[in-house]
Motif scaffolding. Structure first.
Motif, PDB file in Angstrom:
ATOM      1  N   ARG A  24      44.517  47.396  39.432  1.00 27.72           N
ATOM      2  CA  ARG A  24      43.168  47.040  39.854  1.00 27.72           C
ATOM      3  C   ARG A  24      42.160  48.140  39.588  1.00 27.72           C
ATOM      4  O   ARG A  24      42.372  49.213  39.858  1.00 27.72           O
ATOM      5  N   THR A  79      38.683  49.861  40.725  1.00 25.19           N
ATOM      6  CA  THR A  79      38.465  49.953  42.036  1.00 25.19           C
ATOM      7  C   THR A  79      37.103  50.971  41.899  1.00 25.19           C
ATOM      8  O   THR A  79      36.529  51.557  43.119  1.00 25.19           O
ATOM      9  N   GLU A 131      42.995  41.984  40.455  1.00 28.92           N
ATOM     10  CA  GLU A 131      44.273  42.683  40.079  1.00 28.92           C
ATOM     11  C   GLU A 131      44.671  41.881  38.769  1.00 28.92           C
ATOM     12  O   GLU A 131      44.448  40.858  38.626  1.00 28.92           O
TER      13      GLU A 131
END
Length: 185
Positions: A68, A70, A151
């Motif tokens: 992921r 972020t 994701e």
């Protein structure tokens, strides 16, 4: 040959990052074809060492990764050098990086000890940035700093050649390695 081991990104992630890059107000944007996550930068290596490393990399068995993005951040401290998309810490990613580093050691490639901060480089900046450009970069980070992507699954890693040109580095995949469950059910 200048080279590294890294993870290529899925096409949908590359497209989303390229859209974000269109808004970066300063610096030299990394071409979409070059967007990746580096596991180990190998620097210049002789062909025989890369062949040994290739043999070692074929033995790595690790599950496909779920990564992921972020947020955005900078490397370089007070004088930013790189804008990057941060990748969330992940134990499987760390294990893969450790296995790649051990494979490099077995191939007698010395790697510097460094903290692993998984990221995708989006843009590079000159050694000195005028104040007005630094302010534009600051405004961009204020607006986009919490950028994230859902994701994504990564099921391959690669050994890349990195060729430096006046327009920046060009990357070429030398070998590709699937990430597969080491104990399929």
């Amino acid at each position: 040959m200048r080279s590294f081991v890294g993870l290529s990104l899925p096409e949908e992630a590359i497209l989303a990052l390229e859209t974000l890059q269109e808004e970066i107000p300063v610096g030299r944007v990394v071409p979409g074809d070059n967007l990746h996550l580096t596991l180990a930068f190998l620097d210049d290596q002789p062909d025989f060492a890369l062949q040994l490393l290739h043999e070692e990399l074929t033995r790595i068995a690790v599950v496909p990764l779920r990564l992921r993005i972020t947020g955005l951040d900078l490397f370089g401290g007070r004088v930013p050098r790189i804008l990057f998309a941060a990748v969330a810490p992940d134990p499987d990613l760390s294990r893969l990086r450790d296995q790649v580093r051990r494979a490099a050691e077995r191939a007698e490639i010395d790697l510097p000890r460094e903290r692993f901060r998984p990221h995708i480089t989006l843009a590079r900046f000159p050694r000195q940035m005028p104040e007005h450009r630094a302010q534009r970069l600051g405004a961009f980070l204020q607006a986009q700093g919490d950028f994230s992507l859902p994701e994504m699954q990564i099921d391959r890693m690669a050994l890349f050649r990195s060729t430096l040109t006046p327009d920046g580095a060009r990357y070429e995949v030398l070998a590709d390695y699937p990430l597969e469950d080491p104990a399929p059910s």
